[in-house]
Design a protein around this motif. Structure first.
Motif, PDB file in Angstrom:
ATOM      1  N   TYR A  28       0.767  -1.176   0.105  1.00  0.00           N
ATOM      2  CA  TYR A  28       0.103  -0.058  -0.058  1.00  0.00           C
ATOM      3  C   TYR A  28       0.689   1.161  -0.077  1.00  0.00           C
ATOM      4  O   TYR A  28       1.856   1.405   0.743  1.00  0.00           O
ATOM      5  CB  TYR A  28      -0.974  -0.016   1.348  1.00  0.00           C
ATOM      6  CG  TYR A  28      -1.868  -0.997   1.256  1.00  0.00           C
ATOM      7  CD1 TYR A  28      -3.140  -0.964   0.757  1.00  0.00           C
ATOM      8  CD2 TYR A  28      -1.380  -2.311   2.110  1.00  0.00           C
ATOM      9  CE1 TYR A  28      -4.056  -2.070   0.798  1.00  0.00           C
ATOM     10  CE2 TYR A  28      -2.474  -3.388   2.318  1.00  0.00           C
ATOM     11  CZ  TYR A  28      -3.545  -3.247   1.499  1.00  0.00           C
ATOM     12  OH  TYR A  28      -4.431  -4.344   1.612  1.00  0.00           O
ATOM     13  N   ALA A  29       0.720   2.026  -0.796  1.00  0.00           N
ATOM     14  CA  ALA A  29       1.198   3.494  -0.681  1.00  0.00           C
ATOM     15  C   ALA A  29       0.605   4.295   0.710  1.00  0.00           C
ATOM     16  O   ALA A  29      -0.491   4.402   0.570  1.00  0.00           O
ATOM     17  CB  ALA A  29       0.837   4.422  -2.117  1.00  0.00           C
ATOM     18  N   GLN A  31       0.333   7.690   3.001  1.00  0.00           N
ATOM     19  CA  GLN A  31       0.358   9.215   2.951  1.00  0.00           C
ATOM     20  C   GLN A  31       1.481  10.114   3.020  1.00  0.00           C
ATOM     21  O   GLN A  31       1.982  11.026   2.702  1.00  0.00           O
ATOM     22  CB  GLN A  31      -0.931   9.771   3.932  1.00  0.00           C
ATOM     23  CG  GLN A  31      -2.139   9.652   3.338  1.00  0.00           C
ATOM     24  CD  GLN A  31      -3.184  10.334   4.469  1.00  0.00           C
ATOM     25  OE1 GLN A  31      -2.743  10.664   5.495  1.00  0.00           O
ATOM     26  NE2 GLN A  31      -4.416  10.385   4.084  1.00  0.00           N
ATOM     27  N   ASP A  32       2.545   9.352   3.806  1.00  0.00           N
ATOM     28  CA  ASP A  32       3.565  10.013   4.029  1.00  0.00           C
ATOM     29  C   ASP A  32       4.980   9.723   3.100  1.00  0.00           C
ATOM     30  O   ASP A  32       6.163  10.287   3.041  1.00  0.00           O
ATOM     31  CB  ASP A  32       4.557   9.714   5.443  1.00  0.00           C
ATOM     32  CG  ASP A  32       4.888   8.274   5.610  1.00  0.00           C
ATOM     33  OD1 ASP A  32       4.578   7.420   4.608  1.00  0.00           O
ATOM     34  OD2 ASP A  32       5.531   7.725   6.595  1.00  0.00           O
ATOM     35  N   GLY A  33       4.453   9.027   1.683  1.00  0.00           N
ATOM     36  CA  GLY A  33       5.221   8.653   0.729  1.00  0.00           C
ATOM     37  C   GLY A  33       5.937   7.392   0.928  1.00  0.00           C
ATOM     38  O   GLY A  33       6.455   6.892  -0.079  1.00  0.00           O
ATOM     39  N   THR A  35       5.927   2.858   1.768  1.00  0.00           N
ATOM     40  CA  THR A  35       5.082   1.855   1.237  1.00  0.00           C
ATOM     41  C   THR A  35       4.830   0.959   2.452  1.00  0.00           C
ATOM     42  O   THR A  35       6.063   0.641   3.033  1.00  0.00           O
ATOM     43  CB  THR A  35       5.836   1.181  -0.153  1.00  0.00           C
ATOM     44  OG1 THR A  35       5.876   2.056  -0.899  1.00  0.00           O
ATOM     45  CG2 THR A  35       4.964   0.028  -0.340  1.00  0.00           C
ATOM     46  N   GLU A  49       9.916   6.951   2.016  1.00  0.00           N
ATOM     47  CA  GLU A  49       9.634   7.716   0.814  1.00  0.00           C
ATOM     48  C   GLU A  49      10.842   7.618  -0.025  1.00  0.00           C
ATOM     49  O   GLU A  49      10.827   7.710  -1.231  1.00  0.00           O
ATOM     50  CB  GLU A  49       8.865   9.074   0.966  1.00  0.00           C
ATOM     51  CG  GLU A  49      10.364  10.066   1.391  1.00  0.00           C
ATOM     52  CD  GLU A  49      10.334  10.131   2.875  1.00  0.00           C
ATOM     53  OE1 GLU A  49      10.712  11.080   3.548  1.00  0.00           O
ATOM     54  OE2 GLU A  49       9.637   9.183   3.614  1.00  0.00           O
ATOM     55  N   THR A  63      -1.859   5.121   7.444  1.00  0.00           N
ATOM     56  CA  THR A  63      -3.131   5.818   6.540  1.00  0.00           C
ATOM     57  C   THR A  63      -2.387   5.636   5.269  1.00  0.00           C
ATOM     58  O   THR A  63      -1.175   6.237   4.805  1.00  0.00           O
ATOM     59  CB  THR A  63      -3.420   7.170   7.010  1.00  0.00           C
ATOM     60  OG1 THR A  63      -3.639   7.405   8.198  1.00  0.00           O
ATOM     61  CG2 THR A  63      -4.591   7.381   6.051  1.00  0.00           C
ATOM     62  N   THR A  64      -3.312   4.934   4.303  1.00  0.00           N
ATOM     63  CA  THR A  64      -2.814   4.972   2.869  1.00  0.00           C
ATOM     64  C   THR A  64      -3.393   6.217   2.424  1.00  0.00           C
ATOM     65  O   THR A  64      -4.031   7.172   2.781  1.00  0.00           O
ATOM     66  CB  THR A  64      -3.481   3.885   2.189  1.00  0.00           C
ATOM     67  OG1 THR A  64      -4.916   3.946   2.187  1.00  0.00           O
ATOM     68  CG2 THR A  64      -3.282   2.443   2.930  1.00  0.00           C
ATOM     69  N   THR A  65      -2.717   6.255   1.004  1.00  0.00           N
ATOM     70  CA  THR A  65      -3.188   7.529   0.151  1.00  0.00           C
ATOM     71  C   THR A  65      -4.575   7.673  -0.115  1.00  0.00           C
ATOM     72  O   THR A  65      -5.209   8.811  -0.538  1.00  0.00           O
ATOM     73  CB  THR A  65      -2.332   7.679  -1.182  1.00  0.00           C
ATOM     74  OG1 THR A  65      -2.576   6.200  -1.982  1.00  0.00           O
ATOM     75  CG2 THR A  65      -0.958   7.631  -0.962  1.00  0.00           C
ATOM     76  N   THR A  66      -5.353   6.442  -0.184  1.00  0.00           N
ATOM     77  CA  THR A  66      -6.548   6.344  -0.184  1.00  0.00           C
ATOM     78  C   THR A  66      -7.585   6.635   0.911  1.00  0.00           C
ATOM     79  O   THR A  66      -8.675   6.725   1.153  1.00  0.00           O
ATOM     80  CB  THR A  66      -7.297   4.955  -0.918  1.00  0.00           C
ATOM     81  OG1 THR A  66      -6.772   4.134   0.223  1.00  0.00           O
ATOM     82  CG2 THR A  66      -6.627   4.733  -2.091  1.00  0.00           C
TER      83      THR A  66
END
Length: 90
Positions: A28-29, A31-33, A35, A49, A63-66
């Protein structure tokens, strides 16, 4: 000769079985850049990142980017380091 062949085949089988556990089944990507990698046993590891191993305390919420929140299970630094090393092999 046959004995040596069987021994070599056994080592190849053992190494491929061990390697299988090092491969993530999901990623999963974040939010902080970074994985998040999830392995077949449910344990997780994180890289930052820049693609480097990052230690994250078990139980932390990521938290993921989604926007999906995932609770960290384990802290599989060695497994993520293995992924990092494989990516950098030319």
């Amino acid at each position: 000769m046959i004995k040596q062949t069987l021994i070599a085949a056994g080592f190849a089988l053992m190494s491929s079985a061990a390697f299988a556990g090092l491969q993530p089944v999901e990623h999963y990507a974040l939010q902080d850049g970074g994985t998040l990698y999830v392995f077949d046993d449910g344990k997780m590891g994180v890289e930052n990142e820049f693609g480097l191993v990052k230690s994250v305390e078990e139980g932390s919420t990521l938290t993921t980017t989604t926007g999906k929140e995932i609770t960290m299970v384990g802290n599989e630094i060695a497994r993520v380091r293995h992924i990092e090393l494989l990516r950098n092999v030319d």
